[in-house]
Design a protein around this motif. Structure first.
Motif, mmCIF file in Angstrom:
data_model
loop_
_atom_site.group_PDB
_atom_site.id
_atom_site.type_symbol
_atom_site.label_atom_id
_atom_site.label_comp_id
_atom_site.label_asym_id
_atom_site.label_seq_id
_atom_site.Cartn_x
_atom_site.Cartn_y
_atom_site.Cartn_z
ATOM 1 N N SER A 64 -8.968 0.280 -6.208
ATOM 2 C CA SER A 64 -7.907 -0.702 -6.112
ATOM 3 C C SER A 64 -8.401 -2.095 -6.456
ATOM 4 O O SER A 64 -9.319 -2.610 -5.823
ATOM 5 N N GLN A 106 -9.223 4.406 -2.411
ATOM 6 C CA GLN A 106 -8.872 2.993 -2.384
ATOM 7 C C GLN A 106 -9.897 2.142 -3.115
ATOM 8 O O GLN A 106 -9.625 1.006 -3.483
ATOM 9 N N SER A 116 -6.036 3.058 3.425
ATOM 10 C CA SER A 116 -5.104 2.050 2.934
ATOM 11 C C SER A 116 -4.702 1.106 4.073
ATOM 12 O O SER A 116 -4.423 -0.077 3.847
ATOM 13 N N SER A 161 0.802 -1.187 0.000
ATOM 14 C CA SER A 161 0.000 0.000 0.000
ATOM 15 C C SER A 161 0.825 1.221 0.000
ATOM 16 O O SER A 161 1.447 1.522 -0.882
#
Length: 452
Positions: free
Chosen positions: A384, A381, A348, A5
């Motif tokens: 992701s 995030q 994260s 991360s």
């Protein structure tokens, strides 16, 4: 500094995405942009720059601080309120004041709307798609694998940023003046901008030099007039001689040490010597040992840093990362939980916690993992692919095949795999209750992926 991360954490999957785009004439050369994500680095920089963003009328929370793993001294803005900082810049500026001078200048470009003028509109649209498709694929900076750890995203394409992210001299001057105004309104000395420009120099031909800072010269044309203007401003500023807060420089040196150790752990151990008892040096050594997988050396240093600053969430994050990346997932859970308790918006780290929970293959931990992943999905995030892969794993543990299909569709879409995203979205629509949030989002994904 993407199975990680931030400079350290979640180990995100490396995604290789080839985007089809025809660059402007003269930009036909292959470039790769390796993006890093680090919760601590981004948090520290955003906090220091918050007064500058506020002076510019920009919501600091809406500004993305994005690290580019590139040793040239460069920074640029693209895709809206996204400030890209090269690792070469972060490692070569002398102090927090110089970094804030660069950020003030880049904020001037954002506030001045320079990204959407003329031919830049097409180029900016391309970078907007880069942000939307790739930025969240980052993980953190991992302990051992530089490719998987920090690189969350490798974009192999005709990027040629130095060709099409170059602003005109008038725009550079305008961004300087705006940046100087924001610094003054914030009560921050603009001497950092002055010394940074002096550091780069304005007398060399940017087309001939091969120095690391040539990247900045190409995208930010330097002139004697620009430097003179900044020098005059500083000489007449109320805050020209005001020192940068010592705490800012301390925080900045910490993220430099972390980045240096991530990129060159052996060099970091030479740089941050064992006879230096400072927090920065111990942090640099701890992270260097972490990167080398030497837990016995790293752990006592990390524990000592936590004992010294028990309310610093990022020290607990480092310990969690150290445990997770060395196969001790159960031992990573407590420090990650503590980090989130101290820094609830560090999404994260939530992904890292979910990863540590799911690594234990215990269905009883799936709900806690999902809770954290769902919170993180509402932020940057949420782009992701690794986050959605973890969600699919958690839903699988709970036996919910419809949500597994939906999360897999999100994961494929984040990776740019539209056929897989469409197929999984169609499967999710068949398995999930009509009108449910997952069902509705699956419809969106199918449409965006080219489904009927």
């Amino acid at each position: 500094m993407r199975k990680p991360s931030r400079l350290v954490s979640v180990v995100a999957m490396v995604a290789v995405m080839v985007l089809s785009w025809t660059p402007p004439a003269g930009a036909q050369r292959r470039q790769e942009m390796q993006l890093l994500s680090d919760a601590e680095t981004e948090h520290i920089i955003r906090d220091m720059a918050r007064p500058i963003f506020q002076a510019a009328g920009i919501d600091a929370a809406a500004v993305n601080i994005i690290l580019v793993n590139d040793n040239t001294i460069n920074a640029f803005v693209a895709g809206g309120q996204n400030i890209f900082l090269h690792t070469g810049l972060l490692l070569n500026v002398d102090d927090a004041g110089q970094l804030l001078g660069v950020i003030a200048h880049e904020t001037g470009h954002i506030a001045g709307g320079h990204l959407v003028r003329g031919a830049d509109a097409m180029e900016n649209a391309f970078l907007s798609s880069l942000i939307g498709m790739g930025i969240g694929v980052l993980g953190g900076i991992a302990a051992k694998n530089a490719g998987a750890g920090a690189a969350g995203l490798m974009l192999g394409q005709h990027l040629a940023e130095r060709n099409f992210l170059s602003f005109s001299r008038s725009q550079e001057s305008s961004a300087d003046q705006a940046g100087l105004s924001y610094l003054e309104q914030s009560g921050i000395s603009a001497r950092g901008m002055e010394t940074f420009l002096e550091k780069l120099g304005v007398n060399e031909d940017p087309l001939l030099t091969s120095d690391p800072d040539a990247g900045y010269r190409r995208t930010h044309p330097l002139t004697r007039e620009r430097l003179d203007s900044v020098e005059r401003f500083v000489a007449n500023s109320r805050y020209g001689n005001r020192p940068i807060p010592a705490a800012w420089n301390e925080q900045f040196r910490r993220i430099q040490a972390k980045l240096y150790a991530y990129l060159d752990p052996n060099g970091a151990l030479r740089r941050y010597r064992a006879d230096d008892p400072s927090f920065v040096a111990r942090y640099g050594r701890a992270y260097a040992y972490f990167r080398r997988g030497e837990v016995k050396q790293a752990l006592p240093l990390v524990d000592g840093l936590i004992a010294q600053e028990p309310k610093n969430p990022f020290m607990y994050e480092v310990k969690g990362d150290l445990m997770l990346q060395t196969g001790r997932a159960p031992d990573a859970v407590a420090p990650y939980r503590k980090a989130i308790e101290l820094q609830p918006d560090a999404n994260s780290i939530r992904v890292s916690l979910a990863h540590a929970l799911l690594e234990q293959n215990d269905p009883r931990l799936a709900d806690e993992a999902l809770k954290n992943l769902q919170v993180a999905a509402k932020s940057q995030q949420g782009q992701s692919s690794f986050l959605w892969r973890l969600q699919a794993q958690a839903w699988s543990m709970k036996g919910n095949n419809g949500m597994v299909a939906y999360a897999t569709a999100e994961e494929a879409f984040a990776r740019g795999d539209k056929p897989m995203a469409r197929a999984q979205a169609e499967r999710a629509e068949k398995l999930l209750p009509a009108g449910s949030p997952g069902w509705l989002r699956a419809q969106d994904i199918r449409g965006q992926a080219g489904g009927k």
